[in-house]
Design an enzyme around this catalytic site. Structure first.
Site, PDB file in Angstrom:
ATOM      1  N   LYS A   1      -8.831 -24.894  -4.549  1.00 26.51           N
ATOM      2  CA  LYS A   1      -9.997 -25.348  -5.328  1.00 26.51           C
ATOM      3  C   LYS A   1     -11.270 -25.338  -4.480  1.00 26.51           C
ATOM      4  O   LYS A   1     -12.308 -24.858  -4.918  1.00 26.51           O
ATOM      5  CB  LYS A   1      -9.801 -26.791  -5.835  1.00 26.51           C
TER       6      LYS A   1
ATOM      7  N   ARG B   1      -8.424 -36.561 -12.775  1.00 26.71           N
ATOM      8  CA  ARG B   1      -7.063 -36.427 -12.274  1.00 26.71           C
ATOM      9  C   ARG B   1      -6.078 -37.212 -13.140  1.00 26.71           C
ATOM     10  O   ARG B   1      -4.873 -37.125 -12.907  1.00 26.71           O
ATOM     11  CB  ARG B   1      -6.995 -36.988 -10.860  1.00 26.71           C
TER      12      ARG B   1
ATOM     13  N   ARG C   1      -4.042 -26.286   7.222  1.00 27.18           N
ATOM     14  CA  ARG C   1      -5.459 -26.367   6.848  1.00 27.18           C
ATOM     15  C   ARG C   1      -6.263 -27.106   7.922  1.00 27.18           C
ATOM     16  O   ARG C   1      -5.839 -28.119   8.447  1.00 27.18           O
ATOM     17  CB  ARG C   1      -5.584 -27.097   5.518  1.00 27.18           C
TER      18      ARG C   1
ATOM     19  N   ARG D   1      -7.310 -32.958   8.335  1.00 27.37           N
ATOM     20  CA  ARG D   1      -7.430 -34.178   7.530  1.00 27.37           C
ATOM     21  C   ARG D   1      -6.200 -35.040   7.734  1.00 27.37           C
ATOM     22  O   ARG D   1      -5.090 -34.538   7.788  1.00 27.37           O
ATOM     23  CB  ARG D   1      -7.554 -33.804   6.052  1.00 27.37           C
TER      24      ARG D   1
ATOM     25  N   ARG E   1       1.151 -36.775  -2.123  1.00 32.29           N
ATOM     26  CA  ARG E   1       0.014 -36.301  -2.928  1.00 32.29           C
ATOM     27  C   ARG E   1       0.483 -35.349  -4.027  1.00 32.29           C
ATOM     28  O   ARG E   1      -0.027 -35.393  -5.150  1.00 32.29           O
ATOM     29  CB  ARG E   1      -1.001 -35.606  -2.021  1.00 32.29           C
TER      30      ARG E   1
HETATM   31  P1  AMP Z   1      -8.818 -34.339  -2.569  1.00 34.07           P
HETATM   32  O1  AMP Z   1      -9.759 -33.959  -1.481  1.00 34.07           O
HETATM   33  O2  AMP Z   1      -9.308 -33.898  -3.931  1.00 34.07           O
HETATM   34  O3  AMP Z   1      -7.400 -33.895  -2.311  1.00 34.07           O
HETATM   35  O4  AMP Z   1      -8.812 -35.952  -2.623  1.00 34.07           O
HETATM   36  C1  AMP Z   1      -8.394 -36.718  -1.507  1.00 34.07           C
HETATM   37  C2  AMP Z   1      -7.976 -38.096  -1.966  1.00 34.07           C
HETATM   38  O5  AMP Z   1      -9.092 -38.782  -2.568  1.00 34.07           O
HETATM   39  C3  AMP Z   1      -6.875 -38.128  -3.027  1.00 34.07           C
HETATM   40  O6  AMP Z   1      -5.581 -38.019  -2.461  1.00 34.07           O
HETATM   41  C4  AMP Z   1      -7.129 -39.486  -3.676  1.00 34.07           C
HETATM   42  O7  AMP Z   1      -6.644 -40.547  -2.870  1.00 34.07           O
HETATM   43  C5  AMP Z   1      -8.652 -39.579  -3.673  1.00 34.07           C
HETATM   44  N1  AMP Z   1      -9.217 -39.003  -4.923  1.00 34.07           N
HETATM   45  C6  AMP Z   1     -10.028 -37.907  -5.035  1.00 34.07           C
HETATM   46  N2  AMP Z   1     -10.355 -37.658  -6.306  1.00 34.07           N
HETATM   47  C7  AMP Z   1      -9.743 -38.608  -7.051  1.00 34.07           C
HETATM   48  C8  AMP Z   1      -9.676 -38.873  -8.454  1.00 34.07           C
HETATM   49  N3  AMP Z   1     -10.296 -38.104  -9.357  1.00 34.07           N
HETATM   50  N4  AMP Z   1      -8.937 -39.953  -8.848  1.00 34.07           N
HETATM   51  C9  AMP Z   1      -8.297 -40.747  -7.955  1.00 34.07           C
HETATM   52  N5  AMP Z   1      -8.304 -40.530  -6.635  1.00 34.07           N
HETATM   53  C10 AMP Z   1      -9.023 -39.471  -6.165  1.00 34.07           C
END
Ligand code: AMP
Length: 215
Positions: free
Chosen positions: A13, A88, A127, A160, A171
């Site tokens: 993404k 999400r 990554r 990360r 996740r």
């Molecule tokens: P990402 O970079 O999109 O993988 O997001 C990293 C982390 O941020 C996720 O594992 C969640 O803990 C939190 N997070 C990001 N976007 C959301 C969302 N829309 N709803 C809930 N938690 C989120």
């Protein structure tokens, strides 16, 4: 244009969002990136999300929704925006529907990047990201020119915290449970499923076609 980029962690993404935002000149808004920035800045929002993120769970809907509401009202979203990593959950999608109505925005187009779990785990453990410009690398498929440093600004690349294998599995589980039903929610002519287990340029061609950008 309102575009949602959808798919499990590591599906590509972020990489595709960076390309789309340049072509369409609309901001790419990643809720995960916002949380990481808030965390780095030590804000109350960042601290509220800290433990949940470290364990690979999802931050509460109310917190995320209000954050997105604030962001979409910013002037740079005037001509459209791309959302990466939001919504999400079904309550987030329902909230977004109402919010788009309130803001007088069109119904979103959804691009779903589909990638098998073992490919995702392999990708995510490899990554790396530049902490300065945010550029994403992959030690296997898109390594930096020089080991461990960003091609753009020479900063030392970081992994990360939530890209450790045990957190990745959590996740992916959180994604499947909470986000899977969204595929059903958005099914219809504006929903586009793309095979994300290919080279980024091939995926990009499909996205361009969907967006009507192929000339
Ligand atoms: P990402 O970079 O999109 O993988 O997001 C990293 C982390 O941020 C996720 O594992 C969640 O803990 C939190 N997070 C990001 N976007 C959301 C969302 N829309 N709803 C809930 N938690 C989120």
């Amino acid at each position: 244009m309102v575009l949602l980029l959808f798919g499990p962690p590591g599906c590509g993404k972020g990489t595709q969002a960076a390309v789309i935002t340049q072509i369409l000149r609309i901001p790419a808004i990643s809720t995960g990136e916002i949380f990481r920035a808030e965390l780095k800045a030590g804000t109350a929002l960042g601290n509220a999300a800290k433990e949940i993120m470290a364990g690979g769970g999802l931050v509460g809907d109310d917190i995320v929704n209000e954050m997105v509401r604030g962001r979409l009202k910013q002037p740079d979203c005037r001509d459209g925006f791309l959302l990466d990593g939001y919504p999400r959950t079904i309550p987030q999608a329902e909230f977004l529907d109402r919010l788009l109505g309130e803001l007088g925005r069109p119904a979103p187009s959804v691009i779903y990047l589909e990638v098998p779990d073992d490919v995702l785990v392999a990708r995510l453990t490899a990554r790396r990201q530049c902490p300065v410009c945010g550029r994403i690398y992959n030690l296997q498929s898109q390594p930096p020119l020089k080991d461990g440093v960003c091609d753009v600004d020479g900063a030392a690349l970081i992994q990360r915290e939530d890209d450790q294998e045990s957190v990745i599995r959590a996740r992916l589980k959180a994604y499947a449970e909470a986000t899977g039903p969204l595929i059903e929610f958005y099914s219809g002519p504006r929903f586009h499923r793309i095979d994300g287990n290919r080279r980024p340029s091939e995926i990009q061609e499909d996205i361009n076609r969907i967006l009507g950008l192929n000339g």
